[in-house]
Scaffold this active site. Structure first.
Site: not given
Ligand code: EPU
Length: 340
Positions: A167, A240, A336
């Site tokens: 990012r 995010s 972000e």
């Molecule tokens: N999780 C929780 N609680 C929550 C949300 C997530 O416990 O409320 C846990 C989930 O269970 C999972 C882990 O966190 O084990 C990761 O969650 P998720 O797969 O939804 O991905 P993320 O790390 O929250 C990142 C990116 C997203 C992207 C997704 C999928 C960043 C900051 N965000 O989110 O990007 O779509 O992975 O690859 O890296 C964005 O940048 O705007 C964005 C949406």
């Protein structure tokens, strides 16, 4: 040439948080000529600038009285001569990112499916090196053309010069220096799906798809995002709000001892990326509401405008999230979006 400046332009429709703000002066940029004309106007060229694309990675907390807003609207999607290993597509910075991904799948030029449904414009994609489901823009990037306000000239920047990171890019480190005008994407041929992300594999399995086509992968990513992430056309948000923080091995081990359900991923080099969504949920803030701002019920990493929120309300909630996570876990969360 006289510049077609617009005055007192409402920015609410131009930012996906749907926050009300006003641009005292706005210039629509359709090509490098518009920026050359701006450079020729000494008084205007000296004003601070905000480069605005799709407004999907931006939190406005006030009216933009002194700033000149450059709304980038460079159009066009053009296929360039392919190389032996890649299809090459040049796209104007003003084109909508998701529409491009969809169009390229339909035209049998796949390779961006994992990045489907990311809001915003093509010109914003390199700024934060958009990424999702195991793929980052940098892996499909050849070069871009930008206006360099320091040299007042158009420049071409290749992959190495853009300094892409998680990012992150050159454009975040030199804010205001460049306006991206177009970018050339390189799509590997033959196509192979980017797999390995648990959500994607699970969704494909549940649909009985063993060998996905580009269309299958596109559909699956769209379905996962629709389930977890709010549609900015319905609930204002900027995706995010925080980056997933990166910590040392020792810090990760200490946290995992205290919080066995901690979600973290090892990185090459021994450090760990923590799931910020997990940290925020574990700090008790998932679904929280403060005024008209909130933490999204289905994904704690997303802050939302529950209707009529000001940028200041959203920023106050973001500060509270940072403070609670720092207090409970000793981890700093970095926003972000660009905060103005
Ligand atoms: N999780 C929780 N609680 C929550 C949300 C997530 O416990 O409320 C846990 C989930 O269970 C999972 C882990 O966190 O084990 C990761 O969650 P998720 O797969 O939804 O991905 P993320 O790390 O929250 C990142 C990116 C997203 C992207 C997704 C999928 C960043 C900051 N965000 O989110 O990007 O779509 O992975 O690859 O890296 C964005 O940048 O705007 C964005 C949406």
């Amino acid at each position: 040439m006289a510049l077609a400046l617009e005055h007192d332009v409402p920015l609410q429709p131009l930012n996906t948080f749907g926050v009300a703000a006003c641009a005292r002066a706005l210039l629509r940029v359709r090509s490098a000529h518009d920026l050359a004309a701006l450079a020729a106007d000494a008084a205007l060229a000296a004003r601070p600038r905000l480069v605005l694309g799709g407004g999907s990675n931006l939190l406005l907390t006030r009216d933009l009285d002194e700033m000149l807003v450059l709304r980038i609207e460079v159009p066009g999607v053009q296929e360039m001569a392919p190389s032996a290993t890649h299809w090459r597509i040049e796209v104007g910075a003003g084109e909508n990112w998701h529409a491009l991904v969809q169009q390229l799948v339909a035209r049998d030029r796949p390779g961006l499916e994992n990045l489907a449904l990311i809001p915003g414009s093509c010109g914003a994609a390199p700024v934060q090196n958009i990424g999702a489901y195991g793929l980052e823009l940098a892996e499909r990037f050849e070069s871009l053309r930008a206006w360099d306000f320091q040299r007042q000239a158009e420049v071409t920047l290749g992959l190495a010069e853009c300094h892409f990171g998680y990012r992150d890019s050159l454009f975040k480190h030199e804010p205001g220096r460049y306006a991206i005008l177009s970018m050339t994407l390189a799509l590997p041929r033959p196509w192979t799906p980017v797999m390995g992300y648990a959500d994607v594999e699970h969704e494909l399995r549940s649909r009985g798809v063993a060998r996905p086509t580009p269309r299958d992968l596109f559909d699956v990513v769209v379905a996962i995002r629709r389930r977890k992430l709010p549609d900015p056309a319905v609930i204002g948000n900027a995706g995010s709000f925080f980056k997933n923080p990166i910590v040392s091995r020792d810090k990760q081990a200490e946290l995992a001892r205290h919080f066995p359900s901690l979600v973290s991923y090892p990185l090459p080099g021994g450090r760990y990326k923590l799931a910020a969504g997990w940290l925020i949920e574990a700090a008790g803030l998932k679904g929280a509401t403060r005024g008209r701002a909130g933490v999204y019920e289905r994904q704690a990493l997303v802050l939302v405008n529950r209707g009529g929120a000001t940028g200041a309300e959203i920023l106050a909630l973001a500060r509270e999230v940072q403070a609670k996570v720092a207090e409970k876990f000793g981890v700093e969360l970095d926003p972000e979006p660009v905060i103005v």
